[in-house]
Design an enzyme around this catalytic site. Sequence first.
Site, PDB file in Angstrom:
ATOM      1  N   ARG A 218      -6.389  -0.954  -5.037  1.00  0.00           N
ATOM      2  CA  ARG A 218      -6.884  -1.466  -3.754  1.00  0.00           C
ATOM      3  C   ARG A 218      -8.333  -1.041  -3.534  1.00  0.00           C
ATOM      4  O   ARG A 218      -9.085  -1.759  -2.873  1.00  0.00           O
ATOM      5  CB  ARG A 218      -6.045  -0.890  -2.598  1.00  0.00           C
ATOM      6  CG  ARG A 218      -4.630  -1.402  -2.573  1.00  0.00           C
ATOM      7  CD  ARG A 218      -3.895  -0.833  -1.387  1.00  0.00           C
ATOM      8  NE  ARG A 218      -4.691  -1.061  -0.181  1.00  0.00           N
ATOM      9  CZ  ARG A 218      -4.433  -0.523   0.994  1.00  0.00           C
ATOM     10  NH1 ARG A 218      -3.404   0.270   1.144  1.00  0.00           N
ATOM     11  NH2 ARG A 218      -5.194  -0.784   2.040  1.00  0.00           N
TER      12      ARG A 218
ATOM     13  N   LYS B  78     -16.090  -0.838  -0.590  1.00  0.00           N
ATOM     14  CA  LYS B  78     -14.977  -1.613  -0.006  1.00  0.00           C
ATOM     15  C   LYS B  78     -15.019  -1.601   1.525  1.00  0.00           C
ATOM     16  O   LYS B  78     -14.931  -2.642   2.169  1.00  0.00           O
ATOM     17  CB  LYS B  78     -13.651  -1.023  -0.497  1.00  0.00           C
ATOM     18  CG  LYS B  78     -12.445  -1.499   0.268  1.00  0.00           C
ATOM     19  CD  LYS B  78     -11.174  -0.877  -0.255  1.00  0.00           C
ATOM     20  CE  LYS B  78     -10.741   0.401   0.411  1.00  0.00           C
ATOM     21  NZ  LYS B  78     -10.113   0.255   1.735  1.00  0.00           N
ATOM     22  N   ASN B  79     -15.160  -0.405   2.104  1.00  0.00           N
ATOM     23  CA  ASN B  79     -15.047  -0.313   3.560  1.00  0.00           C
ATOM     24  C   ASN B  79     -16.269  -0.871   4.292  1.00  0.00           C
ATOM     25  O   ASN B  79     -16.239  -1.040   5.517  1.00  0.00           O
ATOM     26  CB  ASN B  79     -14.790   1.136   3.984  1.00  0.00           C
ATOM     27  CG  ASN B  79     -13.363   1.557   3.664  1.00  0.00           C
ATOM     28  OD1 ASN B  79     -12.545   0.729   3.246  1.00  0.00           O
ATOM     29  ND2 ASN B  79     -13.068   2.835   3.848  1.00  0.00           N
TER      30      ASN B  79
ATOM     31  N   ARG C 169      -1.423   5.166  12.922  1.00  0.00           N
ATOM     32  CA  ARG C 169      -2.653   4.375  13.041  1.00  0.00           C
ATOM     33  C   ARG C 169      -2.600   3.280  14.118  1.00  0.00           C
ATOM     34  O   ARG C 169      -2.487   2.101  13.821  1.00  0.00           O
ATOM     35  CB  ARG C 169      -3.016   3.777  11.675  1.00  0.00           C
ATOM     36  CG  ARG C 169      -3.222   4.852  10.637  1.00  0.00           C
ATOM     37  CD  ARG C 169      -3.654   4.307   9.313  1.00  0.00           C
ATOM     38  NE  ARG C 169      -5.044   3.928   9.285  1.00  0.00           N
ATOM     39  CZ  ARG C 169      -5.658   3.461   8.193  1.00  0.00           C
ATOM     40  NH1 ARG C 169      -4.982   3.312   7.088  1.00  0.00           N
ATOM     41  NH2 ARG C 169      -6.926   3.163   8.227  1.00  0.00           N
TER      42      ARG C 169
ATOM     43  N   ASP D  27     -11.305  10.406   3.763  1.00  0.00           N
ATOM     44  CA  ASP D  27     -11.058   9.656   2.525  1.00  0.00           C
ATOM     45  C   ASP D  27     -11.368  10.468   1.257  1.00  0.00           C
ATOM     46  O   ASP D  27     -11.125   9.979   0.153  1.00  0.00           O
ATOM     47  CB  ASP D  27     -11.882   8.354   2.520  1.00  0.00           C
ATOM     48  CG  ASP D  27     -11.267   7.305   3.431  1.00  0.00           C
ATOM     49  OD1 ASP D  27     -10.160   7.533   3.937  1.00  0.00           O
ATOM     50  OD2 ASP D  27     -11.904   6.249   3.629  1.00  0.00           O
TER      51      ASP D  27
ATOM     52  N   CYS E 216       1.568   3.121   8.275  1.00  0.00           N
ATOM     53  CA  CYS E 216       1.303   3.063   6.837  1.00  0.00           C
ATOM     54  C   CYS E 216       1.494   4.466   6.287  1.00  0.00           C
ATOM     55  O   CYS E 216       1.798   5.385   7.040  1.00  0.00           O
ATOM     56  CB  CYS E 216      -0.086   2.526   6.545  1.00  0.00           C
ATOM     57  SG  CYS E 216      -1.381   3.642   7.028  1.00  0.00           S
TER      58      CYS E 216
HETATM   59  C1  UD1 Z   1     -11.455   3.474   8.430  1.00  0.00           C
HETATM   60  C2  UD1 Z   1     -11.400   3.357   6.907  1.00  0.00           C
HETATM   61  C3  UD1 Z   1     -10.495   4.434   6.330  1.00  0.00           C
HETATM   62  C4  UD1 Z   1     -10.910   5.813   6.811  1.00  0.00           C
HETATM   63  C5  UD1 Z   1     -11.029   5.841   8.349  1.00  0.00           C
HETATM   64  C6  UD1 Z   1     -11.599   7.144   8.887  1.00  0.00           C
HETATM   65  C7  UD1 Z   1     -11.716   1.004   6.512  1.00  0.00           C
HETATM   66  C8  UD1 Z   1     -11.126  -0.289   6.079  1.00  0.00           C
HETATM   67  N1  UD1 Z   1     -10.878   2.049   6.559  1.00  0.00           N
HETATM   68  O1  UD1 Z   1     -10.137   3.237   8.909  1.00  0.00           O
HETATM   69  O2  UD1 Z   1     -10.569   4.369   4.920  1.00  0.00           O
HETATM   70  O3  UD1 Z   1      -9.969   6.770   6.420  1.00  0.00           O
HETATM   71  O4  UD1 Z   1     -11.897   4.776   8.797  1.00  0.00           O
HETATM   72  O5  UD1 Z   1     -12.853   7.365   8.356  1.00  0.00           O
HETATM   73  O6  UD1 Z   1     -12.901   1.118   6.756  1.00  0.00           O
HETATM   74  N2  UD1 Z   1      -7.449   5.444  16.268  1.00  0.00           N
HETATM   75  C9  UD1 Z   1      -6.797   5.299  17.470  1.00  0.00           C
HETATM   76  N3  UD1 Z   1      -6.780   4.055  18.043  1.00  0.00           N
HETATM   77  C10 UD1 Z   1      -7.378   2.975  17.460  1.00  0.00           C
HETATM   78  C11 UD1 Z   1      -8.052   3.149  16.227  1.00  0.00           C
HETATM   79  C12 UD1 Z   1      -8.066   4.398  15.654  1.00  0.00           C
HETATM   80  O7  UD1 Z   1      -6.248   6.247  18.021  1.00  0.00           O
HETATM   81  O8  UD1 Z   1      -7.336   1.880  18.034  1.00  0.00           O
HETATM   82  C13 UD1 Z   1      -7.486   6.779  15.630  1.00  0.00           C
HETATM   83  C14 UD1 Z   1      -6.854   6.822  14.257  1.00  0.00           C
HETATM   84  O9  UD1 Z   1      -5.460   6.987  14.324  1.00  0.00           O
HETATM   85  C15 UD1 Z   1      -7.579   7.996  13.638  1.00  0.00           C
HETATM   86  C16 UD1 Z   1      -8.979   7.900  14.233  1.00  0.00           C
HETATM   87  O10 UD1 Z   1      -8.843   7.104  15.405  1.00  0.00           O
HETATM   88  O11 UD1 Z   1      -7.000   9.213  14.071  1.00  0.00           O
HETATM   89  C17 UD1 Z   1     -10.007   7.284  13.330  1.00  0.00           C
HETATM   90  O12 UD1 Z   1      -9.514   6.069  12.784  1.00  0.00           O
HETATM   91  P1  UD1 Z   1     -10.493   4.860  12.445  1.00  0.00           P
HETATM   92  O13 UD1 Z   1     -11.882   5.382  12.300  1.00  0.00           O
HETATM   93  O14 UD1 Z   1     -10.254   3.760  13.412  1.00  0.00           O
HETATM   94  O15 UD1 Z   1      -9.945   4.408  11.023  1.00  0.00           O
HETATM   95  P2  UD1 Z   1      -9.920   2.948  10.451  1.00  0.00           P
HETATM   96  O16 UD1 Z   1     -11.067   2.165  10.980  1.00  0.00           O
HETATM   97  O17 UD1 Z   1      -8.554   2.377  10.572  1.00  0.00           O
END
Ligand code: UD1
Length: 417
Positions: free
Chosen positions: A396, A22-23, A121, A304, A116
């Site tokens: 999902r 999925k991701n 996030r 995850d 969420c």
């Molecule tokens: C993706 C995955 C999710 C997984 C996560 C971490 C998808 C669709 N989802 O989520 O299943 O749990 O990676 O492996 O692929 N952060 C910030 N600012 C930002 C973006 C992120 O501070 O703009 C922080 C987040 O709060 C978190 C960390 O960075 O603490 C990592 O998040 P991120 O790797 O961005 O997660 P997602 O891409 O949302």
Amino acid sequence: MDKFIIKGGKNLSGCVEISGAKNAILPIMAASLLTKGKSVLHNVPHLNDIKMMAHVLRVIGARIDFEGETMEIDATHASFCEAPYELVSKMRASIYVMGPLLARFGSAKVSFPGGCAIGTRPVDLHLMAMEALNAEITIEHGYVLAKTKKLKGGNITFPKVSVGATANALMAAVLAKGETNIYNAAIEPEIGSLIDFLNLMGANIKGKNTDHLQIAGVKELHPAEMTMIPDRIEAGTFVIAGAITKSPITIKNCVPEHIQILLEKLKETGCEFEISEDSIKVIPAENILPTDIQTQPYPLFPTDLQAQFLALMTLAEGTSRIEDTIFPDRFMHVAELNRLDADIMMNKNAATINGVKSLSGAEVMATDLRASAALVLAGLAASGQTTISRIYHIDRGYERIEEKLKKLGADIKRIKG
Ligand code: UD1
């Protein structure tokens, strides 16, 4: 809303096939927006998040055909540069359309994702990356408006590793004028797979599997065809299903290397494995030993799989500690697992789990995708009946999980809501 009813305590046996990741698929679907023409993705499972992303792309004007496990995305007539609130609020990965829309049309309007179940996030790193590539960002009425005359290559140094921001930066940089360097990039396999797809489209990205990506912008891209990688989180969940039910099951069509850290941690709990290039046979431990984990970016322990591993530790012979450094609030499953007679205490972003001899079935509620998987695992091991409500969360990200588990011998039923 559908429910699962699980009669626990059954031994599992046989093989389970892992579906596409999925991701990895969600950003690749968004990347198809970068050009006119029809891209073809194989090994795509029928998951609600994937259907939701298809919906987002259709709203933008792409045509999508999804037959069997093949998805065709024709973005020739894409033109509406917006991801509205109704969709982004249901799936925050909708933000993946920002990079491609900016790169192809010079503008994107994406609803600000809210919080969420696993925490606040933020999306600041996505926005920082777009600004570094010459986009102007404003925030109005709950929407991010991104505009540019022409994206230009730039240097992006992420202060923390983000899978989503790395993916968005890549999808914008491939059509930017000049060279982009992304430092402290995520190296998750899903990013590697996005890089493969973009390069098949004609992009020029170097540095795959490293945290320094170099992108030489190209004038245009063309559609591509690719088979999606197996889902490492689904594979890991089934490996833990073998460990928690003490069953010698085989997980097929997976990439064992993608969950090496999980296998190492499970070895500390007493599990053994027979590993081939694309399969893992679990040789379960008679007595589960406790071990500690801390979630970190790849290749360290994935957030995850935190909830599922925690479910296993509830039955360990001793005390373990699980800390989530990625999503500190991602522990909604703890209260539900305690309803099954687990003994878990929380302190900030860490759980202390005192292993119990057995779990006992109860009524519990799924709160997010991976928390639901943890409850299913605990229900399989618990004595008596466990009823899990709100399982739309699990749909999902896991394709027909109850059918796959039934095939392994589990007693699990879906009750339609
Ligand atoms: C993706 C995955 C999710 C997984 C996560 C971490 C998808 C669709 N989802 O989520 O299943 O749990 O990676 O492996 O692929 N952060 C910030 N600012 C930002 C973006 C992120 O501070 O703009 C922080 C987040 O709060 C978190 C960390 O960075 O603490 C990592 O998040 P991120 O790797 O961005 O997660 P997602 O891409 O949302």
